[in-house]
Motif scaffolding. Structure first.
Motif, PDB file in Angstrom:
ATOM      1  N   PHE A 165      -6.619   2.471   1.476  1.00 26.95           N
ATOM      2  CA  PHE A 165      -7.414   1.865   2.116  1.00 26.95           C
ATOM      3  C   PHE A 165      -8.146   1.686   0.919  1.00 26.95           C
ATOM      4  O   PHE A 165      -8.420  -0.132   0.622  1.00 26.95           O
ATOM      5  CB  PHE A 165      -8.231   2.452   2.564  1.00 26.95           C
ATOM      6  CG  PHE A 165     -10.040   1.838   3.336  1.00 26.95           C
ATOM      7  CD1 PHE A 165      -9.431   0.276   4.314  1.00 26.95           C
ATOM      8  CD2 PHE A 165     -11.004   1.427   2.483  1.00 26.95           C
ATOM      9  CE1 PHE A 165     -10.657  -0.511   3.814  1.00 26.95           C
ATOM     10  CE2 PHE A 165     -11.844   0.103   3.241  1.00 26.95           C
ATOM     11  CZ  PHE A 165     -11.186  -0.747   3.925  1.00 26.95           C
ATOM     12  N   GLU A 166      -8.601   2.461  -0.156  1.00 28.35           N
ATOM     13  CA  GLU A 166      -9.480   1.773  -1.400  1.00 28.35           C
ATOM     14  C   GLU A 166      -8.236   1.083  -2.576  1.00 28.35           C
ATOM     15  O   GLU A 166      -8.481  -0.318  -2.773  1.00 28.35           O
ATOM     16  CB  GLU A 166      -9.851   2.816  -2.191  1.00 28.35           C
ATOM     17  CG  GLU A 166     -10.887   3.376  -2.258  1.00 28.35           C
ATOM     18  CD  GLU A 166     -11.227   4.702  -3.236  1.00 28.35           C
ATOM     19  OE1 GLU A 166      -9.780   6.171  -3.422  1.00 28.35           O
ATOM     20  OE2 GLU A 166     -12.730   5.033  -2.925  1.00 28.35           O
ATOM     21  N   LYS A 167      -7.340   1.465  -2.487  1.00 22.43           N
ATOM     22  CA  LYS A 167      -5.756   0.547  -2.998  1.00 22.43           C
ATOM     23  C   LYS A 167      -6.372  -0.928  -2.424  1.00 22.43           C
ATOM     24  O   LYS A 167      -5.713  -1.862  -3.341  1.00 22.43           O
ATOM     25  CB  LYS A 167      -4.814   0.790  -3.435  1.00 22.43           C
ATOM     26  CG  LYS A 167      -3.734   0.057  -3.758  1.00 22.43           C
ATOM     27  CD  LYS A 167      -2.164   1.454  -3.751  1.00 22.43           C
ATOM     28  CE  LYS A 167      -1.375   0.566  -4.477  1.00 22.43           C
ATOM     29  NZ  LYS A 167       0.145   1.763  -4.379  1.00 22.43           N
TER      30      LYS A 167
ATOM     31  N   VAL B 178       1.069  -1.396  -0.242  1.00 25.05           N
ATOM     32  CA  VAL B 178       0.349   0.033  -0.212  1.00 25.05           C
ATOM     33  C   VAL B 178       0.590   1.137  -0.293  1.00 25.05           C
ATOM     34  O   VAL B 178       0.930   2.167  -0.482  1.00 25.05           O
ATOM     35  CB  VAL B 178      -1.052   0.222   1.378  1.00 25.05           C
ATOM     36  CG1 VAL B 178      -1.556   1.426   1.856  1.00 25.05           C
ATOM     37  CG2 VAL B 178      -1.757  -1.285   1.423  1.00 25.05           C
ATOM     38  N   GLY B 179       1.861   1.063   1.175  1.00 29.46           N
ATOM     39  CA  GLY B 179       2.478   2.868   0.995  1.00 29.46           C
ATOM     40  C   GLY B 179       3.662   2.684   2.136  1.00 29.46           C
ATOM     41  O   GLY B 179       2.898   2.159   2.945  1.00 29.46           O
ATOM     42  N   GLU B 180       3.863   3.701   2.287  1.00 28.74           N
ATOM     43  CA  GLU B 180       4.290   3.793   3.789  1.00 28.74           C
ATOM     44  C   GLU B 180       3.709   4.058   4.605  1.00 28.74           C
ATOM     45  O   GLU B 180       2.700   5.100   4.040  1.00 28.74           O
ATOM     46  CB  GLU B 180       6.042   4.560   3.389  1.00 28.74           C
ATOM     47  CG  GLU B 180       7.116   3.634   2.735  1.00 28.74           C
ATOM     48  CD  GLU B 180       7.181   2.254   3.379  1.00 28.74           C
ATOM     49  OE1 GLU B 180       7.513   2.198   4.336  1.00 28.74           O
ATOM     50  OE2 GLU B 180       7.355   1.348   3.045  1.00 28.74           O
ATOM     51  N   GLU B 181       3.984   5.228   5.521  1.00 31.48           N
ATOM     52  CA  GLU B 181       2.888   5.394   6.883  1.00 31.48           C
ATOM     53  C   GLU B 181       3.228   7.112   6.237  1.00 31.48           C
ATOM     54  O   GLU B 181       4.205   7.158   5.853  1.00 31.48           O
ATOM     55  CB  GLU B 181       4.038   4.733   7.906  1.00 31.48           C
ATOM     56  CG  GLU B 181       3.162   5.461   9.603  1.00 31.48           C
ATOM     57  CD  GLU B 181       3.985   4.521  10.942  1.00 31.48           C
ATOM     58  OE1 GLU B 181       3.590   5.941  11.296  1.00 31.48           O
ATOM     59  OE2 GLU B 181       4.806   4.008  10.744  1.00 31.48           O
ATOM     60  N   ASN B 182       1.644   7.890   6.601  1.00 31.08           N
ATOM     61  CA  ASN B 182       1.315   9.025   6.023  1.00 31.08           C
ATOM     62  C   ASN B 182       2.795  10.174   6.834  1.00 31.08           C
ATOM     63  O   ASN B 182       3.335   9.857   8.364  1.00 31.08           O
ATOM     64  CB  ASN B 182       0.132   9.464   6.422  1.00 31.08           C
ATOM     65  CG  ASN B 182      -0.519   9.343   7.715  1.00 31.08           C
ATOM     66  OD1 ASN B 182       0.058   9.125   8.316  1.00 31.08           O
ATOM     67  ND2 ASN B 182      -1.589   8.800   7.261  1.00 31.08           N
TER      68      ASN B 182
ATOM     69  N   GLY C 104       0.607   6.268  11.517  1.00 25.50           N
ATOM     70  CA  GLY C 104       0.146   4.986  11.567  1.00 25.50           C
ATOM     71  C   GLY C 104      -1.461   4.746  10.720  1.00 25.50           C
ATOM     72  O   GLY C 104      -1.743   3.710  10.586  1.00 25.50           O
ATOM     73  N   GLN C 105      -2.272   5.718  10.606  1.00 26.30           N
ATOM     74  CA  GLN C 105      -3.510   5.133   9.910  1.00 26.30           C
ATOM     75  C   GLN C 105      -3.426   5.490   8.406  1.00 26.30           C
ATOM     76  O   GLN C 105      -2.193   5.451   7.581  1.00 26.30           O
ATOM     77  CB  GLN C 105      -4.076   7.003  10.391  1.00 26.30           C
ATOM     78  CG  GLN C 105      -4.766   6.931  12.112  1.00 26.30           C
ATOM     79  CD  GLN C 105      -6.190   7.499  12.483  1.00 26.30           C
ATOM     80  OE1 GLN C 105      -5.952   8.750  11.724  1.00 26.30           O
ATOM     81  NE2 GLN C 105      -6.700   6.717  13.032  1.00 26.30           N
ATOM     82  N   VAL C 106      -3.653   4.650   7.877  1.00 28.55           N
ATOM     83  CA  VAL C 106      -4.487   4.670   6.519  1.00 28.55           C
ATOM     84  C   VAL C 106      -4.926   5.502   6.582  1.00 28.55           C
ATOM     85  O   VAL C 106      -6.168   6.198   6.234  1.00 28.55           O
ATOM     86  CB  VAL C 106      -4.267   2.967   6.491  1.00 28.55           C
ATOM     87  CG1 VAL C 106      -5.497   2.930   4.723  1.00 28.55           C
ATOM     88  CG2 VAL C 106      -3.711   2.356   6.498  1.00 28.55           C
ATOM     89  N   SER C 107      -4.520   6.189   4.921  1.00 30.90           N
ATOM     90  CA  SER C 107      -5.398   7.569   3.797  1.00 30.90           C
ATOM     91  C   SER C 107      -7.110   6.291   3.585  1.00 30.90           C
ATOM     92  O   SER C 107      -6.748   5.222   3.772  1.00 30.90           O
ATOM     93  CB  SER C 107      -4.717   7.932   2.934  1.00 30.90           C
ATOM     94  OG  SER C 107      -4.380   7.308   2.138  1.00 30.90           O
ATOM     95  N   PHE C 108      -7.614   7.369   3.097  1.00 27.79           N
ATOM     96  CA  PHE C 108      -8.435   6.207   2.559  1.00 27.79           C
ATOM     97  C   PHE C 108      -8.042   5.638   0.789  1.00 27.79           C
ATOM     98  O   PHE C 108      -8.512   5.246   0.635  1.00 27.79           O
ATOM     99  CB  PHE C 108      -9.524   7.374   2.482  1.00 27.79           C
ATOM    100  CG  PHE C 108     -11.322   6.733   1.751  1.00 27.79           C
ATOM    101  CD1 PHE C 108     -11.944   6.091   1.846  1.00 27.79           C
ATOM    102  CD2 PHE C 108     -11.814   7.219  -0.152  1.00 27.79           C
ATOM    103  CE1 PHE C 108     -13.160   5.628   1.465  1.00 27.79           C
ATOM    104  CE2 PHE C 108     -12.522   6.905  -0.583  1.00 27.79           C
ATOM    105  CZ  PHE C 108     -13.147   5.767   0.531  1.00 27.79           C
ATOM    106  N   LYS C 109      -7.476   6.601   0.504  1.00 30.99           N
ATOM    107  CA  LYS C 109      -7.037   6.494  -0.843  1.00 30.99           C
ATOM    108  C   LYS C 109      -5.774   5.192  -0.884  1.00 30.99           C
ATOM    109  O   LYS C 109      -6.018   3.710  -1.466  1.00 30.99           O
ATOM    110  CB  LYS C 109      -5.992   7.027  -0.872  1.00 30.99           C
ATOM    111  CG  LYS C 109      -5.104   7.073  -2.816  1.00 30.99           C
ATOM    112  CD  LYS C 109      -4.574   8.089  -3.408  1.00 30.99           C
ATOM    113  CE  LYS C 109      -3.728   8.480  -4.905  1.00 30.99           C
ATOM    114  NZ  LYS C 109      -2.790   9.209  -5.057  1.00 30.99           N
TER     115      LYS C 109
END
Length: 156
Positions: A33-35, A17-21, A26-31
């Motif tokens: 999460f969609e991926k 998905v990608g690295e931590e924002n 540590g929360q996952v962005s909506f983008k």
């Protein structure tokens, strides 16, 4: 450890998905999460197709049973619906009656997710066609028709 989507999914799924924002929470962005959800659906579809195309009767039956139960929620992507529909259509002609019934049932559920084919307009059909059966039906259903009485016989 934080529950649910508050964890760092890049660590959990190996960086897919990608690295931590940037803020470090540590929360996952909506983008992201969609991926991730798209990836899960793709993998599930691949596995269900493998099960449906397999030779093990119980594996095919279990896959159809599970797919029937989750049909309201999965699959969501048009491509996945079409691929599963193609595989289930093959199973509808199975020699085994239980698989045929399950495949027909799931096919009906999938067909609700397939895009509807547009109806042909009168111009595409070659103009207006007069249908004699429609004329007869309209006469039978006119306001002036006698009321229906099931107790009367028509002499036959």
């Amino acid at each position: 450890s934080r529950p649910g989507l508050s964890q760092n999914f890049s660590r959990v799924v190996g960086g897919v998905v990608g690295e931590e924002n940037g803020d470090g929470d540590g929360q996952v962005s909506f983008k992201e999460f969609e991926k991730l959800a798209s990836l899960w659906h793709k993998k599930l579809t691949t596995q269900f197709l493998a099960c449906l195309g397999g030779s093990d009767h119980s594996e095919v039956r279990n896959a159809l049973t599970l797919l029937t139960r989750i049909a309201d929620f999965f699959p969501t992507a048009k491509e996945h619906v079409e691929r599963l529909n193609d595989e289930v259509t093959k199973l509808k002609s199975s020699d085994m009656e239980d698989l045929k019934v399950l495949a027909t049932r799931y096919h009906a559920q999938l067909s609700l997710k397939l895009p509807k084919k547009p109806k042909k307009s009168k111009e595409e059909d070659g103009g207006e066609k007069k249908d004699a059966s429609n004329k007869e039906t309209s006469k039978k259903l006119s306001i002036g028709a006698a009321p229906f009485n099931p107790m009367e016989t028509d002499g036959g």
